[in-house]
Write a protein that holds these residues in place. Structure first.
Motif, PDB file in Angstrom:
ATOM      1  N   VAL A 130      36.388  28.651  48.171  1.00 38.73           N
ATOM      2  CA  VAL A 130      36.216  29.579  49.293  1.00 38.73           C
ATOM      3  C   VAL A 130      34.971  29.209  50.096  1.00 38.73           C
ATOM      4  O   VAL A 130      34.985  29.233  51.332  1.00 38.73           O
ATOM      5  CB  VAL A 130      36.144  31.040  48.788  1.00 38.73           C
ATOM      6  N   THR A 131      33.901  28.836  49.412  1.00 42.51           N
ATOM      7  CA  THR A 131      32.669  28.427  50.099  1.00 42.51           C
ATOM      8  C   THR A 131      32.919  27.193  50.943  1.00 42.51           C
ATOM      9  O   THR A 131      32.468  27.109  52.095  1.00 42.51           O
ATOM     10  CB  THR A 131      31.558  28.153  49.075  1.00 42.51           C
ATOM     11  N   GLN A 132      33.654  26.239  50.402  1.00 38.86           N
ATOM     12  CA  GLN A 132      33.959  25.021  51.157  1.00 38.86           C
ATOM     13  C   GLN A 132      34.823  25.337  52.373  1.00 38.86           C
ATOM     14  O   GLN A 132      34.612  24.799  53.453  1.00 38.86           O
ATOM     15  CB  GLN A 132      34.658  23.997  50.252  1.00 38.86           C
ATOM     16  N   MET A 133      35.795  26.225  52.208  1.00 35.26           N
ATOM     17  CA  MET A 133      36.631  26.618  53.348  1.00 35.26           C
ATOM     18  C   MET A 133      35.803  27.324  54.413  1.00 35.26           C
ATOM     19  O   MET A 133      36.035  27.143  55.608  1.00 35.26           O
ATOM     20  CB  MET A 133      37.758  27.537  52.887  1.00 35.26           C
ATOM     21  N   ALA A 134      34.848  28.133  53.984  1.00 35.58           N
ATOM     22  CA  ALA A 134      33.975  28.827  54.938  1.00 35.58           C
ATOM     23  C   ALA A 134      33.123  27.820  55.711  1.00 35.58           C
ATOM     24  O   ALA A 134      32.953  27.954  56.925  1.00 35.58           O
ATOM     25  CB  ALA A 134      33.091  29.835  54.211  1.00 35.58           C
ATOM     26  N   GLU A 135      32.607  26.810  55.012  1.00 32.84           N
ATOM     27  CA  GLU A 135      31.837  25.774  55.695  1.00 32.84           C
ATOM     28  C   GLU A 135      32.707  25.033  56.704  1.00 32.84           C
ATOM     29  O   GLU A 135      32.265  24.740  57.815  1.00 32.84           O
ATOM     30  CB  GLU A 135      31.274  24.776  54.683  1.00 32.84           C
ATOM     31  N   ASP A 136      33.942  24.739  56.325  1.00 31.71           N
ATOM     32  CA  ASP A 136      34.854  24.026  57.220  1.00 31.71           C
ATOM     33  C   ASP A 136      35.254  24.874  58.423  1.00 31.71           C
ATOM     34  O   ASP A 136      35.570  24.335  59.487  1.00 31.71           O
ATOM     35  CB  ASP A 136      36.112  23.584  56.473  1.00 31.71           C
TER      36      ASP A 136
ATOM     37  N   LYS B 153      32.955  34.594  59.309  1.00 34.03           N
ATOM     38  CA  LYS B 153      31.975  35.644  59.028  1.00 34.03           C
ATOM     39  C   LYS B 153      31.235  35.337  57.731  1.00 34.03           C
ATOM     40  O   LYS B 153      30.005  35.468  57.650  1.00 34.03           O
ATOM     41  CB  LYS B 153      32.691  36.992  58.931  1.00 34.03           C
ATOM     42  N   LEU B 154      31.977  34.901  56.705  1.00 30.88           N
ATOM     43  CA  LEU B 154      31.361  34.563  55.423  1.00 30.88           C
ATOM     44  C   LEU B 154      30.385  33.400  55.578  1.00 30.88           C
ATOM     45  O   LEU B 154      29.284  33.435  55.032  1.00 30.88           O
ATOM     46  CB  LEU B 154      32.445  34.226  54.396  1.00 30.88           C
ATOM     47  N   ALA B 155      30.781  32.377  56.326  1.00 28.04           N
ATOM     48  CA  ALA B 155      29.894  31.223  56.533  1.00 28.04           C
ATOM     49  C   ALA B 155      28.626  31.641  57.258  1.00 28.04           C
ATOM     50  O   ALA B 155      27.529  31.163  56.939  1.00 28.04           O
ATOM     51  CB  ALA B 155      30.620  30.141  57.318  1.00 28.04           C
TER      52      ALA B 155
ATOM     53  N   THR C  41      42.193  35.554  58.324  1.00 28.70           N
ATOM     54  CA  THR C  41      41.458  34.938  57.216  1.00 28.70           C
ATOM     55  C   THR C  41      40.451  33.929  57.748  1.00 28.70           C
ATOM     56  O   THR C  41      39.327  33.840  57.248  1.00 28.70           O
ATOM     57  CB  THR C  41      42.433  34.254  56.239  1.00 28.70           C
ATOM     58  N   GLU C  42      40.856  33.172  58.760  1.00 23.88           N
ATOM     59  CA  GLU C  42      39.946  32.201  59.368  1.00 23.88           C
ATOM     60  C   GLU C  42      38.724  32.915  59.961  1.00 23.88           C
ATOM     61  O   GLU C  42      37.589  32.452  59.800  1.00 23.88           O
ATOM     62  CB  GLU C  42      40.679  31.419  60.458  1.00 23.88           C
TER      63      GLU C  42
END
Length: 146
Positions: free
Chosen positions: A49-55, A116-118, A110-111
């Motif tokens: 999830v962290t990697q997806m947020a960074e991307d 927001k998470l990133a 979700t994107e």
């Protein structure tokens, strides 16, 4: 509080739905099938999830470019053309966001949550990147010493 616990706390407080978690799990399984097990051994759901947020923050450069273009247009245009260009920019950004989400098999909502998470995790992400860079440098020095 460790970095991993901070990441989990941010993910849990970001209001992801069950559908989002299902999409994350599916994407993580695809990555684990595609790459060698040695490369994906340390990848768990929070890491994915962290990697997806960074991307998901890759659209940030697009937004900056569009804002600069809009500022140049504001200086030399009448209000109607500025309004039209603003609508075109919003449509282009929405299309880019939709394309990026569909490329990763995620809903647009979700994107947006990942963006927001990133944004909320930017300090942790910077620290992790620094640690990773230091680890790579140390590995290179150790290899040179041999």
């Amino acid at each position: 509080m460790t970095t991993k616990n901070q990441i989990r706390a941010f993910i849990l407080s970001n209001n992801f739905t069950r559908r989002d978690y299902s999409a994350f799990k599916t994407n993580m399984q695809i990555v684990k099938k595609r790459y060698h097990p040695d490369l994906t051994a340390g990848v768990d759901l929070p890491e994915a999830v962290t990697q997806m947020a960074e991307d998901s923050t890759s659209l940030k450069g697009f937004v900056i470019l569009v804002v600069v273009m809009l500022l140049f247009m504001l200086c030399s245009s009448d209000p109607v053309s500025v309004l039209i260009s603003l609508v075109i920019i919003i449509v282009a950004f929405a299309g880019s966001l939709w394309g990026h989400a569909k490329q990763r098999n995620l809903p647009v909502s979700t994107e947006l949550r990942l963006m927001k998470l990133a944004f909320r995790m930017r300090k942790i992400i910077k620290v992790r990147a620094r640690e990773e860079k230091a680890k790579i440098k140390a590995e290179k020095k150790r290899k040179r010493g041999k």
